[in-house]
Design a protein around this motif. Structure first.
Motif, PDB file in Angstrom:
ATOM      1  N   VAL A  80       0.845  -1.191   0.000  1.00  0.00           N
ATOM      2  CA  VAL A  80       0.000   0.000   0.000  1.00  0.00           C
ATOM      3  C   VAL A  80       0.880   1.241   0.000  1.00  0.00           C
ATOM      4  O   VAL A  80       1.788   1.374   0.834  1.00  0.00           O
ATOM      5  CB  VAL A  80      -0.939   0.008   1.228  1.00  0.00           C
ATOM      6  N   THR A  81       0.613   2.140  -0.943  1.00  0.00           N
ATOM      7  CA  THR A  81       1.383   3.384  -1.035  1.00  0.00           C
ATOM      8  C   THR A  81       0.545   4.619  -0.775  1.00  0.00           C
ATOM      9  O   THR A  81       1.091   5.705  -0.592  1.00  0.00           O
ATOM     10  CB  THR A  81       2.044   3.517  -2.422  1.00  0.00           C
ATOM     11  N   ALA A  82      -0.757   4.489  -0.769  1.00  0.00           N
ATOM     12  CA  ALA A  82      -1.638   5.625  -0.482  1.00  0.00           C
ATOM     13  C   ALA A  82      -2.986   5.101  -0.033  1.00  0.00           C
ATOM     14  O   ALA A  82      -3.406   4.016  -0.454  1.00  0.00           O
ATOM     15  CB  ALA A  82      -1.796   6.517  -1.716  1.00  0.00           C
ATOM     16  N   THR A  83      -3.662   5.858   0.819  1.00  0.00           N
ATOM     17  CA  THR A  83      -4.966   5.454   1.336  1.00  0.00           C
ATOM     18  C   THR A  83      -5.993   6.527   1.064  1.00  0.00           C
ATOM     19  O   THR A  83      -5.693   7.722   1.100  1.00  0.00           O
ATOM     20  CB  THR A  83      -4.897   5.176   2.851  1.00  0.00           C
ATOM     21  N   VAL A  87      -9.943   4.939   5.262  1.00  0.00           N
ATOM     22  CA  VAL A  87      -8.985   3.829   5.351  1.00  0.00           C
ATOM     23  C   VAL A  87      -7.877   4.211   6.321  1.00  0.00           C
ATOM     24  O   VAL A  87      -7.344   5.324   6.263  1.00  0.00           O
ATOM     25  CB  VAL A  87      -8.388   3.490   3.972  1.00  0.00           C
ATOM     26  N   ASP A  88      -7.518   3.287   7.197  1.00  0.00           N
ATOM     27  CA  ASP A  88      -6.473   3.526   8.184  1.00  0.00           C
ATOM     28  C   ASP A  88      -5.152   3.835   7.481  1.00  0.00           C
ATOM     29  O   ASP A  88      -4.622   2.988   6.755  1.00  0.00           O
ATOM     30  CB  ASP A  88      -6.325   2.290   9.072  1.00  0.00           C
ATOM     31  N   PRO A  89      -4.575   5.030   7.690  1.00  0.00           N
ATOM     32  CA  PRO A  89      -3.296   5.352   7.045  1.00  0.00           C
ATOM     33  C   PRO A  89      -2.162   4.421   7.447  1.00  0.00           C
ATOM     34  O   PRO A  89      -1.151   4.331   6.746  1.00  0.00           O
ATOM     35  CB  PRO A  89      -3.016   6.786   7.509  1.00  0.00           C
ATOM     36  N   ALA A  90      -2.328   3.689   8.555  1.00  0.00           N
ATOM     37  CA  ALA A  90      -1.286   2.763   9.013  1.00  0.00           C
ATOM     38  C   ALA A  90      -1.099   1.592   8.051  1.00  0.00           C
ATOM     39  O   ALA A  90      -0.105   0.866   8.150  1.00  0.00           O
ATOM     40  CB  ALA A  90      -1.627   2.241  10.408  1.00  0.00           C
ATOM     41  N   GLU A 112     -10.108  -1.949  -3.325  1.00  0.00           N
ATOM     42  CA  GLU A 112     -10.843  -1.760  -2.087  1.00  0.00           C
ATOM     43  C   GLU A 112     -10.034  -2.300  -0.907  1.00  0.00           C
ATOM     44  O   GLU A 112      -9.546  -3.435  -0.951  1.00  0.00           O
ATOM     45  CB  GLU A 112     -12.198  -2.483  -2.152  1.00  0.00           C
ATOM     46  N   ALA A 113      -9.907  -1.508   0.132  1.00  0.00           N
ATOM     47  CA  ALA A 113      -9.154  -1.950   1.311  1.00  0.00           C
ATOM     48  C   ALA A 113      -9.761  -3.212   1.913  1.00  0.00           C
ATOM     49  O   ALA A 113      -9.043  -4.055   2.473  1.00  0.00           O
ATOM     50  CB  ALA A 113      -9.095  -0.833   2.346  1.00  0.00           C
TER      51      ALA A 113
END
Length: 350
Positions: A80-83, A87-90, A112-113
């Motif tokens: 994951v490079t961007a949210t 969506v949890d930035p973690a 989709e997360a």
């Protein structure tokens, strides 16, 4: 360019299937990805691969493929490079696997997360890629659909393939005897996996299997379809299960792409009504998707199990080759050659 925040621009390199073409007809393009919407992330592809689905899509023969042109790619392992919002930035910087059906032959994709399944620490992306769609398919067919118990015996057609090699390993781990079909050159590899090999080119293949299991088998996993499906059905003992999960025998036929599958559906349905205690099913990894929460939970549970077995060394990743995204045509051509064991994996390249 790699996106690092929800506001940065990510330029994706994508492989496009423009129509019914030979592998060298694939096209490569670049385009800026939109920012991830609510519930989405940008996933940088660390590994994707070639499954039988893409081979059918190239011919316009996959049961419910989208209209041309589109980006193929049935599954992916990436970071994951961007949210997007909600969506949890973690999640940024963490590695996940996902089943996409299309879209994964790309350097970056929006996803989709909720579809992400964590990849255990220490598991390489290319290794994880070999057991995403293949692992889910093998696990669900063996444990959810056929529900074969320890001590049983099963037949795996194409035991050297991506799904087949994973299925053999899962079955052996569960204490199940496996008879696996493959061409003679792959018999040593099939033995290493723990199965007894039988040459699928032998005209007496089914008779040889019956000699190995004279009382019948508990399950047959058949991706070939066609006329041989009847003989697969006849291998079953009372209480046994036939699982059909493809129509490879008809991959070169012209005409409606849905017709071979519908013929299989009809035949399996008829067999299920016969009073002989055997059952027949067509496996579809997307069955139940109309209930998204239940579908995602089941898929995540099963893929998590398979990835854990991979991390623990129970499963050995069967990587046929690692080929850069820009050479996806070569990857597709190699997978279609039927000369390899395991999965052809596509990696980002330079």
């Amino acid at each position: 360019m790699t996106g690092t925040t929800s506001t940065s621009t990510t330029v994706a390199t994508e492989v496009v299937l423009p129509g019914v073409v030979e592998p060298n007809g694939l096209q490569v393009r670049t385009r800026p990805l939109p920012a991830p919407a609510t519930g989405q992330v940008v996933l940088r592809m660390d590994a994707t691969g070639v499954s039988f689905a893409e081979q059918q899509m190239r011919r316009g023969k996959y049961y419910d493929q989208p209209p041309f042109p589109f980006v193929p790619g049935y599954d992916v392992v990436g970071t994951v490079t961007a949210t997007g919002p909600g969506v949890d930035p973690a999640l940024t910087g963490r590695r996940f696997a996902a089943v996409t059906k299309t879209g994964s032959w790309a350097s970056h994709l929006l996803i989709e997360a909720a579809d992400l399944v964590p990849v255990p620490d220490g598991v390489a992306a290319d290794a994880a890629e070999t057991v995403v769609v293949n692992g889910i398919t093998a696990w669900q067919m063996l444990h959810r659909l056929a529900a074969v118990r320890p001590g049983g015996t099963v037949v795996v057609l194409g035991a050297n393939g991506g799904v087949g090699s994973t299925l053999v390993q899962l079955a052996r781990h569960a204490g199940i005897t496996v008879i696996g079909t493959a061409s003679a050159r792959h018999h040593d590899a099939v033995r290493v996996l723990g199965a007894t090999p039988v040459d699928y080119r032998d005209p007496d293949m089914y008779a040889r299997i019956r000699r190995l299991a004279p009382q019948g088998v508990d399950a047959v996993f058949d991706h070939v379809g066609g006329p041989g499906l009847v003989q697969s059905w006849q291998l079953l003992r009372r209480g046994g299960t036939l699982v059909s999960y493809g129509t490879a025998a008809t991959k070169d036929e012209t005409g409606n792409s849905r017709l071979p599958v519908l013929k299989v559906f009809a035949r399996l349905l008829l067999w299920n009504y016969l009073p002989n205690g055997r059952s027949a099913h067509f496996f579809n990894i997307w069955a139940g998707r109309r209930r998204p929460a239940t579908f995602r939970r089941r898929l995540s549970e099963d893929l998590t199990q398979v990835l854990r077995l991979l991390a623990d060394g129970v499963l050995t990743p069967q990587i046929a080759a690692r080929i850069p995204l820009a050479d996806a045509a070569a990857a597709l051509e190699l997978a279609e050659s039927r000369t390899v064991t395991g999965k052809v994996v596509i990696v980002p390249g330079e």
